[in-house]
Structure formats: C-alpha cells, structure tokens
Write an enzyme that holds these catalytic residues in place. Sequence first.
Site, PDB file in Angstrom:
ATOM      1  N   SER A   1     -13.122  11.067 -10.872  1.00 33.54           N
ATOM      2  CA  SER A   1     -12.694  10.482 -12.139  1.00 33.54           C
ATOM      3  C   SER A   1     -11.669  11.344 -12.873  1.00 33.54           C
ATOM      4  O   SER A   1     -10.936  10.847 -13.731  1.00 33.54           O
ATOM      5  CB  SER A   1     -13.908  10.235 -13.033  1.00 33.54           C
ATOM      6  OG  SER A   1     -14.677  11.415 -13.138  1.00 33.54           O
TER       7      SER A   1
ATOM      8  N   ASP B   1     -19.416  14.001 -23.459  1.00 34.02           N
ATOM      9  CA  ASP B   1     -18.588  14.238 -22.271  1.00 34.02           C
ATOM     10  C   ASP B   1     -17.621  15.389 -22.544  1.00 34.02           C
ATOM     11  O   ASP B   1     -16.628  15.233 -23.248  1.00 34.02           O
ATOM     12  CB  ASP B   1     -17.813  12.957 -21.929  1.00 34.02           C
ATOM     13  CG  ASP B   1     -16.920  13.114 -20.705  1.00 34.02           C
ATOM     14  OD1 ASP B   1     -16.842  14.227 -20.143  1.00 34.02           O
ATOM     15  OD2 ASP B   1     -16.291  12.106 -20.308  1.00 34.02           O
TER      16      ASP B   1
ATOM     17  N   HIS C   1     -14.378  15.176 -18.907  1.00 32.16           N
ATOM     18  CA  HIS C   1     -13.097  14.463 -18.865  1.00 32.16           C
ATOM     19  C   HIS C   1     -12.232  14.875 -20.061  1.00 32.16           C
ATOM     20  O   HIS C   1     -12.660  15.696 -20.878  1.00 32.16           O
ATOM     21  CB  HIS C   1     -13.357  12.955 -18.851  1.00 32.16           C
ATOM     22  CG  HIS C   1     -14.112  12.537 -17.636  1.00 32.16           C
ATOM     23  ND1 HIS C   1     -15.465  12.269 -17.662  1.00 32.16           N
ATOM     24  CD2 HIS C   1     -13.717  12.401 -16.358  1.00 32.16           C
ATOM     25  CE1 HIS C   1     -15.865  11.968 -16.435  1.00 32.16           C
ATOM     26  NE2 HIS C   1     -14.834  12.040 -15.619  1.00 32.16           N
TER      27      HIS C   1
END
Length: 362
Positions: free
Chosen positions: A118, A340, A343
């Site tokens: 990702s 998160d 990312h």
Amino acid sequence: MGAEMRIISWIRVAILGVICLSPWLCLANAEGQVHQNPKKLSCNRYEGSWVRDESYPLYDSSKCPRIDKEFDCLKYGRPDHEYLKYRWQPRSCDLPRFDGKSFLTKFKGKKIMFIGDSVSRNQWQSLICMIHSSVPNLRILEQGVEPITNYTFQGYDVSVIVFHSTHLVDIVNGTKNGRILKLDSIQNGEIWKEMDVLVFNTWLWWYRTGPKQPWDYIQIGNKIIKDMDRMEAFKIALTTWAKWVDTKVDTQKTKVLFQGISPQHYHGADWNEPQVTNCAKETVPINGSTYSAGLPRPSYVLQDVLKTLTKPVKFLDITTLSQLRKDGHPSSHNAFRAMDCTHWCVAGSIDTWNELLYTELM
Ligand SMILES: *[C@@H]1O[C@H](CO)[C@@H](O)[C@H](O)[C@H]1NC(C)=O
Ligand SMILES: *[C@@H]1O[C@H](CO)[C@@H](O)[C@H](O)[C@H]1NC(C)=O
Ligand SMILES: *[C@@H]1O[C@H](CO)[C@@H](O)[C@H](O)[C@H]1NC(C)=O
C-alpha cells in the site's frame, strides 16, 4: 618541450590536482581537461533538511482525480495544515521543481509502474495528483483489475500504473498446504519487465503474523516450512528479486528503481519523546538532518542486496528524510478513524518522493 613549457604544464597539473582533490568538483580526463559535470556533481539529494516553503503544497488535494480514503487527510478532517508547507532541501544542491508537462513529454507513449504494498499505492496516488495538477484538463483513462490499477494520461499516452504485491515474490495457493510464500519465485516479472520504468518497494508485510499474515507456509526450492526468521526471509526474497533484475530485465529499455524502507512513527523514543506512542499530535517535521533512532534494520539488508546487482538500479533513498516527517502520516484522519502512522497524507511529505523520482528520471 622547453623548460618554460614544462613548468607551465607542471603548474597546470598541480592546479588540476588541487581542484580534483574534491573528486565531485571536476572530472579530469587523460588530457587533463576539466569537465564540469553537473549530473555527476556528487550532491546526495537524500541528505538535507526540511525547510518551510509557502509555495507548498504542490497541488490542491481536493482536485485530485483520486485519493483513497486511507490517505485523504484534509477530506477526513485533519485540522492542522502546517505539515503541507515543507520542502525537502538537499544540503548541497536544489531539487528541480516538479513539472508534470515535462514529465509527460519525456515519457510519451511509456509505461511507469509502481510495484509493492500500500505504500507503493500511496506514492502512485501522489504522483497522479502531481501530474494532474500540471495538466488539469487532460483526460485520464482508468483501467485495470486487481492487482493492477492503470491510469493513462490521454494525449500523451503515458500510463502510470500500480501493481499490488505485498512481498514481490509469489504467494500461490498450494493444493492442500494453504497459501505458500515462494521466496525464490517471481512469476509476475513477466508483466513487469515490459514496462519502461519500475519502482519497487516491499517491507510492510514481512513481520505480519496471525490473521494479517497473507501466507500459511514458506517455500524455498523444494523445501516447505511453517515459518522462519523474517529478516532472513526478506533477504532471500530481495536476492531473488535482484537475480531476476540481473537475468531478465533489459535495463537499456527499462529503468529500475528500488524505494528505501518507508518508516513508521509509533515509538516516540525514536525521536526523543519516549512517552509518545503514535503520530497523533505531530504537526511539524524534526529539525535538522539526523534521526536519533538511526535507520531501521531492513534498510541495511536492502542496501546489502542492492550492492550485489550487476545491472544499474537506482536507490530511491527516502528513509531518513521520511523519518524526519513524524507529522506526515494520516494518524486518525482517514475514513476509518483508525490510527495510521504508516501511510502518508496526500498531499504531503510523500510528494517529495516523487520530486526525487522525477529528478532521478529526467
Ligand atoms: C494501461 O493502459 C494502457 C492504455 O489503455 C494500455 O496500453 C496498457 O497496456 C495498460 N497497461 C497495463 C499494465 O495494464
Ligand atoms: C487462492 O485462493 C483464494 C481463495 O480461494 C482465491 O481468492 C485466490 O484468487 C486464489 N489465488 C490464486 C493465485 O489462485
Ligand atoms: C531549527 O534549527 C534552526 C537552525 O539551527 C533554528 O534556527 C530553528 O529555530 C529550529 N527550529 C525549531 C522549530 O526548533
């Protein structure tokens, strides 16, 4: 040669010698001529610091053709905007400003593919936004089925593609053995090697266990095992990848890059705030050029494997500069409200990876 000439010649050599003591300042050929070679000028673009720059961010993220709900921090309510206002400043040179039109012109008719987890998708979306903001009226054709997402900028016929692969090496369905991570096999390479630019990345999934582990067994050659030292497995897979590049990729046609390990920010001790356990309150980069925790372990494994390659592969060494961006992650500003710190917000510090990619490619 007269004595006078000899002296002049000697002086010339002496001067050259002095100048060339710094090898990055000149390249003297056999005739003693000096070439200023700006490309070779050894500026390590990955060493530097973040500086505030009002002209950033490079684009308005609300106008991007697409940002996944994981990365669209402003849309999901990130209140602070200071993190958008930083530019990467290498210590001894400047980065050229990203120009989407030049990029499309240079890569007319070509295919650029990001391959990895990702984080690759994250970088791909940033690049799509960056190009789109230069040519907002250009139509984008969206295609592809899992594991491929393919955006083609029409008119220029430039495809910017992301190929989802958690480990780069294969995961196959065994007959009765469940899913097998095959450390010595890269079947998808047949698709990859047809591209004009390849940007690889893998790390995030190597330590996952339990339900998040996307395989049940590991296979090396004929041997099938339940598990092994993960860093060792990572190294074997990278070595498989390196052998694949050396034997299968025509690097005259296809440029190959490997992206450094993307750092996470869950351990404040790494940046001298031991009580902090995520990136929720981080709003500014770390000042200066060094990160006190140093490089993560897989970075050393990756660098060792890259050294074994005989074909030219560029290393997009974004690890340290991204370690300094503890403020660059979505934290809970995503559609899931889940913390998160892995990312990166789009727009945000990940755009710099593409400014550096642009510099490597142009
Ligand atoms: C991406 O789309 C373009 C334009 O339709 C096509 O030519 C290309 O083959 C596609 N690439 C991949 C890998 O799907
Ligand atoms: C493996 O099996 C799963 C579940 O049956 C399926 O979704 C997946 O597409 C299969 N993968 C391959 C490579 O055959
Ligand atoms: C960062 O370092 C510079 C130079 O040492 C200093 O002038 C500046 O105040 C520092 N900024 C912060 C936020 O600490």
